[in-house]
Scaffold this active site. Structure first.
Site, mmCIF file in Angstrom:
data_model
loop_
_atom_site.group_PDB
_atom_site.id
_atom_site.type_symbol
_atom_site.label_atom_id
_atom_site.label_comp_id
_atom_site.label_asym_id
_atom_site.label_seq_id
_atom_site.Cartn_x
_atom_site.Cartn_y
_atom_site.Cartn_z
ATOM 1 N N ASN A 98 0.931 -1.283 0.058
ATOM 2 C CA ASN A 98 0.047 -0.070 -0.009
ATOM 3 C C ASN A 98 0.770 1.380 -0.047
ATOM 4 O OD1 ASN A 98 -1.852 2.047 0.482
ATOM 5 N ND2 ASN A 98 -2.270 1.511 2.709
ATOM 6 N N LYS A 105 -0.026 4.195 -0.205
ATOM 7 C CA LYS A 105 -0.764 5.575 0.196
ATOM 8 C C LYS A 105 -0.417 6.598 -0.618
ATOM 9 C CE LYS A 105 0.321 3.515 4.505
ATOM 10 N NZ LYS A 105 0.358 3.657 6.295
ATOM 11 N N HIS A 110 -9.390 1.001 6.092
ATOM 12 C CA HIS A 110 -8.180 1.485 6.288
ATOM 13 C C HIS A 110 -7.970 2.349 7.651
ATOM 14 C CE1 HIS A 110 -3.837 2.679 6.555
ATOM 15 N NE2 HIS A 110 -3.443 1.473 5.846
ATOM 16 N N GLU A 128 -6.629 4.966 8.253
ATOM 17 C CA GLU A 128 -6.158 6.188 7.761
ATOM 18 C C GLU A 128 -7.665 6.730 7.404
ATOM 19 O OE1 GLU A 128 -2.829 5.717 5.583
ATOM 20 O OE2 GLU A 128 -1.829 5.206 7.345
ATOM 21 N N GLU A 146 -4.969 -4.988 11.327
ATOM 22 C CA GLU A 146 -4.025 -3.990 11.296
ATOM 23 C C GLU A 146 -4.226 -3.158 12.582
ATOM 24 O OE1 GLU A 146 -2.297 -2.635 7.377
ATOM 25 O OE2 GLU A 146 -3.840 -1.782 7.592
ATOM 26 N N GLY A 186 2.460 2.525 10.615
ATOM 27 C CA GLY A 186 3.288 3.564 10.306
ATOM 28 C C GLY A 186 4.124 4.031 11.455
ATOM 29 N N SER A 245 3.805 -1.832 10.268
ATOM 30 C CA SER A 245 5.176 -1.653 10.571
ATOM 31 C C SER A 245 6.241 -2.834 10.093
ATOM 32 C CB SER A 245 5.452 -1.299 11.940
ATOM 33 O OG SER A 245 5.141 0.317 12.008
ATOM 34 N N GLY A 250 2.867 -1.105 4.102
ATOM 35 C CA GLY A 250 2.885 0.243 3.885
ATOM 36 C C GLY A 250 4.140 0.748 3.589
HETATM 37 C C1 PEP Z 1 -0.712 0.380 6.051
HETATM 38 O O1 PEP Z 1 -0.860 1.228 5.619
HETATM 39 O O2 PEP Z 1 -1.486 -0.778 5.794
HETATM 40 C C2 PEP Z 1 0.443 -0.293 6.961
HETATM 41 C C3 PEP Z 1 0.599 -1.449 7.372
HETATM 42 O O3 PEP Z 1 1.399 0.525 7.041
HETATM 43 P P1 PEP Z 1 2.953 0.427 7.510
HETATM 44 O O4 PEP Z 1 3.540 -0.809 6.895
HETATM 45 O O5 PEP Z 1 3.859 1.605 7.091
HETATM 46 O O6 PEP Z 1 2.780 0.244 8.969
#
Ligand code: PEP
Length: 258
Positions: A11, A13, A96, A98, A168, A174, A214, A235
């Site tokens: 992803n 973003k 998601h 966000e 998640e 993030g 992460s 992400g």
């Molecule tokens: C995401 O945006 O779904 C995500 C898991 O981000 P990150 O890996 O940066 O934590």
């Protein structure tokens, strides 16, 4: 998707423009081999989807929309519908964190988007996860249940076969503060337990569950070794084609070991 396969989703973003997206795919295509037991999905900016849909070999990569509106057509200035994405993407992210926390999308929005994806032949990736305070209060399982009910209301057990659940945790996205494998095992078991209650044991044991939060090239193998989950939603670490190729390679190794 059969549970002996792995699904790896990047992803991006609101990062990488159309040109950068195209260069990334060239680079990634050279670094990853096609493997029938590993599905690699890219979720670029919506602007790049059309270009990439022509560029990618769908046997090597699939595409996902990061977002879409739940109506199919109409006077909704600035929105893009699942109907318009049909044939371009195979997957769509829904709920998601966000979208929920920055854009205040509710379970009602999430549910409508799951429905829109399904009626347009797009597999929804329903993202669910507890906040840091829910975790501290010991409410993780309840939070997951509420979001499953919220997102899946109206989804039949037949349709559930096309739904991916991404666990998640909000506090892990993030932040560099990833959930440890034991947390992921507990959450995945809670999700299957709730789905068993809602859809029966067959549907619960066959649904695809991903972990996201992460994950890096270094931690990916620890999650891919877990039998409770079926892949990863990445992400930050997916923005670098070589790092992402490294994660895909770990997925190949994990299926080869079985
Ligand atoms: C995401 O945006 O779904 C995500 C898991 O981000 P990150 O890996 O940066 O934590």
């Amino acid at each position: 998707m059969a549970r002996d396969k792995k699904l790896i989703i990047g992803n991006w973003k609101m990062n990488l423009g159309v040109h950068e997206a195209s260069l990334y795919v060239h680079k990634l295509a050279d670094q990853v081999k096609s493997h029938r037991d590993v599905e690699v999905v890219l979720a670029p900016t919506i602007l790049a989807l059309q270009t990439l849909s022509v560029q990618v070999n769908y046997r090597q990569f699939k595409l996902a929309a990061q977002n879409f509106y739940w109506r199919d057509h109409g006077a909704f200035t600035g929105e893009v519908s699942a109907t318009q994405l049909r044939g371009i993407v195979q997957y769509g992210l829904v709920g998601h964190s966000e979208r929920r926390h920055v854009f205040h999308e509710t379970d009602k929005d999430t549910r409508a988007k799951v429905q829109a994806a399904l009626r347009n032949g797009i597999k929804p990736i329903l993202c669910i996860g507890e906040t840091a305070s829910e975790r501290t209060m010991g409410e993780t399982s309840d939070a997951l249940y509420d979001q499953l009910i919220g997102g899946l209301a109206n989804v039949t057990s037949e349709e559930l076969e096309d739904v991916i659940i991404a666990y998640e945790p909000v506090w892990a996205i993030g932040t560099g503060n990833n959930a440890v494998p034991n947390d992921v095992i507990a959450a995945a078991r809670a999700i299957r337990h709730h789905l068993k209650h809602l859809y029966g044991s067959r549907a619960a044991s066959s649904v695809t569950i991903l972990y996201g939060g992460s994950v890096t090239e270094h931690s990916a193998a620890d999650y891919l070794a877990l039998s409770e989950i079926d892949g990863l939603l990445i992400g930050g670490a997916s923005l670098d084609a070589s790092a992402f190729a490294g994660i895909v390679e770990k997925a190949y190794q994990s299926v080869k070991k079985k």
